[in-house]
Scaffold this motif. Structure first.
Motif: not given
Length: 483
Positions: A390-414
């Motif tokens: 819906g209209g909620a945001s899961s990524l209001s802050v950003r912490k991205f990191l690549d580990v051998n082609g896979t992206l890791f990040f922080l998110a909130d599904e609520t």
């Protein structure tokens, strides 16, 4: 250490401690309760500039604050091989932190360099090979309590470059191999007592046998310089803003044999390019008007193109007006990739490259701020997954990191913005999943606008990464590589 991801997290009863993950729920857990009980090894009231973590040949080095509680010993250097038994203290120094939190700056030749200050020496260069005997001061460049380090530029050709002085305040370009004898001044760019440094910065790019940085020679103002590490090879590239007035640089990135850089001038936000010569340094395009008050930013390279964030000519303010752009180095080839939020509004933030794909966050006005990706084309710029439906945001802050082609990040599904969980993505909706539900609270205050990768040091796993103590760190390479 394979594909292990290290990060800090907080759970009930243990405070903020060191955790690790292999990308699975079962393989994600706390490494060690370094400060037993509810105390934290990484307390939130400690201001950590740069990063407190680094990968030294497959061993994680980091700083722990033991200054809270009875019998505390202050800041300590620790190491970890990813096991509880192998997570041990290297050395304690009660006075570390007197000039700010220690900052790792360079890894080469089996040792790491870091900037730390104590009452006796001020902020100076230290080194460690991961043992107590091999941890010590490199050189007291400004003898006594004065601090010599004024700008940690970064690594080039196996050496560490920085702006420093010997106690007279004449801050100039220096380099070191991690020994006292190998710590020498490269060039006196601004002869006299004032020095050419103008504050903290880092190497913008490394390309074609030179690195680019900014300096003030007292004649041309702050302008673009380059160096091959020698006195004769350290030169002004171009006086972009003629005379004593300084150029205001924003972002820089080496892409396909040329330097892209952005400036803000009276004409607006400008995109420039340079081949390292005066004649080959020229403006590509004025991308945004003066009313925006900012230059193009978040430079990333994808498929030989520069992708970046910018407002367009119709914008009247910088806030919430930026979209995704690309450039091939020509005026005609510098265009908006996609108007994700149609109209005057904009949405794009936090550009990050992982596995050859550009990831970023965007709000299309319908799904909230979510994870997007782009290959540099309009058709290939799409939302990866609506994590908070819906209209909620899961990524209001950003912490991205690549580990051998896979992206890791922080998110909130609520969509409630706190706490955050650890997620991973392979760029597909089905492959974007939560790794583990742990409390990953974000520190107060705005994130660094560009992140250390835009300051030009190597973005390879194992490099000093991140801006705060809630940083995801991979240990997937044995040694840092210079770009």
């Amino acid at each position: 250490m394979g594909n292990t991801l290290f990060f800090t997290a907080t759970d009930v009863g243990h405070g903020t401690e060191l955790w690790k993950s292999d990308g699975t729920q079962a393989g994600t857990g706390r490494v060690k309760d370094i400060v037993p009980g509810p105390g934290s090894a990484f307390p939130g009231d400690v201001e950590m500039v740069g990063t407190p973590f680094v990968n030294l040949d497959g061993i994680l080095l980091f700083f722990v604050d033991q200054s809270i509680g009875a019998g505390a010993s202050g800041l300590e250097l620790w190491k970890s091989d990813g096991t509880e038994a192998g997570t041990v203290r290297v050395m304690a120094h009660p006075a570390w932190g007197a000039e700010g939190y220690p900052q790792f700056v360079h890894v080469s030749g089996g040792q790491v360099l870091f900037v730390a200050g104590d009452a006796a020496h001020g902020a100076e260069l230290w080194r460690s090979d991961g043992t107590e005997a091999g941890t010590g001061l490199v050189v007291d460049l400004a003898p006594g309590p004065a601090s010599s380090i004024e700008g940690a530029l970064g690594s080039f050709g196996g050496l560490f470059y920085f702006f420093g002085h010997t106690g007279d305040g004449d801050s100039e370009l220096w380099r070191t191999d991690g020994t006292a004898a190998g710590t020498t001044r490269v060039r006196d760019i601004r002869p006299g007592a004032e020095g050419s440094s103008f504050g903290y910065q880092a190497i913008a790019v490394i390309g074609d046998g030179a690195f680019f940085f900014e300096a003030d020679d007292g004649v041309h103002g702050v302008e673009l310089w380059k160096s091959d590490g020698t006195e004769v090879g350290t030169v002004l590239v171009k006086d972009i803003t003629p005379g004593a007035e300084s150029s205001t640089f924003s972002s820089k990135r080496w892409v396909d044999g040329r330097l892209f850089l952005s400036l803000f001038t009276s004409s607006g936000g400008e995109l420039w390019k340079s081949d390292g010569t005066e004649g080959g340094t020229a403006r590509i395009k004025v991308v945004s008007p003066p009313s925006v008050g900012a230059a193009p930013s978040w430079f990333r390279e994808v498929n030989g193109l520069l992708l970046f964030r910018s407002a367009d000519a119709a914008a009247t303010a910088y806030s919430n007006t930026a979209e995704l752009w690309r450039s091939d180095g020509t005026e005609a080839g510098t265009v908006m990739v996609k108007d994700i939020t149609p109209g005057a509004a904009g949405s794009v933030m936090d550009l990050y490259k992982s596995g050859g794909t550009l990831f970023f966050t965007a709000n299309d006005g319908v799904s909230g701020r979510e994870l997007w990706k782009s290959d540099g084309t309009e058709a290939g710029t799409v939302m990866v997954k609506d994590i908070a439906p819906g209209g909620a945001s899961s990524l209001s802050v950003r912490k991205f990191l690549d580990v051998n082609g896979t992206l890791f990040f922080l998110a909130d599904e609520t969509g409630s913005a706190r706490p955050f969980q650890l997620w991973r993505s392979d760029g597909s909706e089905a492959g974007t999943v939560r790794v583990k539900d742990v409390s990953l609270s974000e520190p107060e205050g705005p994130p660094e606008p560009e992140g250390p990768r835009d300051r030009g040091c190597s973005a390879s796993p194992g490099s000093p990464l991140g801006w705060a103590f809630l940083t995801l760190l991979p240990l997937s390479l044995r040694r840092r590589r210079d770009e």
